[in-house]
Scaffold this motif. Structure first.
Motif, mmCIF file in Angstrom:
data_model
loop_
_atom_site.group_PDB
_atom_site.id
_atom_site.type_symbol
_atom_site.label_atom_id
_atom_site.label_comp_id
_atom_site.label_asym_id
_atom_site.label_seq_id
_atom_site.Cartn_x
_atom_site.Cartn_y
_atom_site.Cartn_z
ATOM 1 N N TYR A 147 -7.056 7.481 -6.848
ATOM 2 C CA TYR A 147 -6.222 6.304 -6.609
ATOM 3 C C TYR A 147 -6.393 5.263 -7.717
ATOM 4 O O TYR A 147 -5.410 4.678 -8.189
ATOM 5 N N ASP B 173 -10.610 0.630 2.604
ATOM 6 C CA ASP B 173 -10.216 2.013 2.317
ATOM 7 C C ASP B 173 -11.173 3.032 2.922
ATOM 8 O O ASP B 173 -10.768 4.144 3.268
ATOM 9 N N GLN C 173 0.818 -1.218 0.000
ATOM 10 C CA GLN C 173 0.000 0.000 0.000
ATOM 11 C C GLN C 173 0.857 1.277 0.000
ATOM 12 O O GLN C 173 0.355 2.367 0.264
ATOM 13 N N LYS D 15 -0.344 4.112 -2.303
ATOM 14 C CA LYS D 15 -1.549 4.716 -1.731
ATOM 15 C C LYS D 15 -1.175 5.701 -0.623
ATOM 16 O O LYS D 15 -1.678 6.832 -0.579
ATOM 17 N N TYR E 85 -14.014 10.621 0.280
ATOM 18 C CA TYR E 85 -13.703 9.235 -0.079
ATOM 19 C C TYR E 85 -13.855 8.980 -1.570
ATOM 20 O O TYR E 85 -13.000 8.335 -2.189
#
Length: 326
Positions: free
Chosen positions: A162, A138, A105, A108, A155
């Motif tokens: 992303y 997430d 990750q 990210k 979000y």
């Protein structure tokens, strides 16, 4: 940074991130983490404004400017200090994510930091990485980051950004052992394809389509892509053109090992743990994930070219023993 410089960087970021070859020539060739992070600083704005239509004309770029020293020297002292800090924090995040056991990750974590943390004081990469290690999805991650750092990250905006970034590249942090072809990394490859929003297209194994710049794989191509992809060279080699597999037993005899293949008589899936399978679906038109129990999977299989742990070898031997005793 001036509005003129920011606009130029945003335009270049969209253009380069939308074409892997150009990105390789301009970002990777100079070997500069600064150049990569400079582009990532402006990704949220660039993606939101450009994700609906990626038909962007190539900007006028003086390629002689794309050297580490030229990029850095073009900035004033305050901007140089900012970029140096970004570079240092990006490297600190990479180390912290590895230590926290969530190395896959890393992109990210770096993207979120570059995009939203400009006003955050007293940043510590270790505690930041712990947030990624302690959440299961997430949505909870963004909520935890917002609560911890007093941010208001949307979000849905994060997901759009992303997904676009991940579809533009192949995450080098996904592999546990880049020097071999193993079932654990096959599962990571499949999960990355799902997260990155790969589509379904006949004859594709994970490459980007030059027309729409989206990555695609057909059903067998999802596995073939992993077999052919070289993490060292960051390209697809022509080593495997046919998926060779062996059905080992009924689905009820499958060992709990991620990266095992599932088969329903016509299409393949990759088991990724927690009772879930990922596969590239012609019906859906994209790489999807579902509970194994929802599908019509009838058997589990192994693939030529993939290494499996002893648990799989033991299961195969046990099934072979049962067959010979009947």
């Amino acid at each position: 940074m001036s509005a003129t410089v920011a606009a130029a960087v945003k335009k270049i970021a969209i253009y380069i991130l939308g074409d892997e070859n150009k990105r390789g020539k301009l970002f990777v060739a100079v070997g500069s983490i600064i150049a990569g992070f400079l582009g990532l600083m402006f990704l949220p704005i660039a993606v939101i404004s450009g994700i609906g239509s990626m038909n962007i004309e190539p900007p006028d770029i003086d390629k002689s400017l794309f050297t580490e020293s030229a990029l850095f020297e073009s900035l004033d002292s305050e901007q140089q200090a900012e970029i140096t800090n970004i570079q240092n924090q990006g490297q600190a995040i990479e180390y912290a994510m590895a230590n926290a056991g969530v190395r896959d990750q890393t992109i990210k974590a770096q993207l979120i930091y570059m995009s939203y943390f400009d006003e955050v004081q007293n940043f510590y990469a270790e505690s930041y990485a712990d947030l990624f290690a302690n959440v299961s999805n997430d949505s909870d991650l963004i909520a935890a980051i917002n609560s911890t750092y007093g941010l208001e990250i949307d979000y849905d905006e994060f997901v759009r950004t992303y997904t676009f970034v991940m579809n533009s590249t192949l995450n080098s942090y996904m592999f546990n052992d880049a020097g071999s072809k193993n079932c654990s990394d096959l599962a990571a490859w499949a999960d990355n394809a799902y997260i990155s929003g790969w589509g379904y297209m006949n004859g594709f194994i994970g490459e980007r389509n030059e027309t729409d710049r989206i990555r695609y794989a057909d059903n067998a191509g999802l596995v073939l892509g992993y077999l052919n992809y070289s993490p060292t060279d960051k390209k697809f080699d022509p080593d495997y053109d046919t998926l060779v597999y062996t059905e080992q037993g009924g689905i009820d005899t499958m060992p709990e090992v991620v990266g095992i293949g599932l088969f329903d008589g016509s299409q393949h899936g990759i088991y990724v743990g927690n009772g879930e399978v990922i596969f590239s679906s012609a019906d859906c038109g994209y790489v999807t994930k579902e509970p194994v129990s929802n599908g019509s999977w009838t058997s589990w299989c192994t693939y030529m070219g993939i290494e499996y742990p002893q648990d799989v070898e033991d299961a195969i031997e046990s099934l072979s023993g049962e067959s010979s005793s009947e």
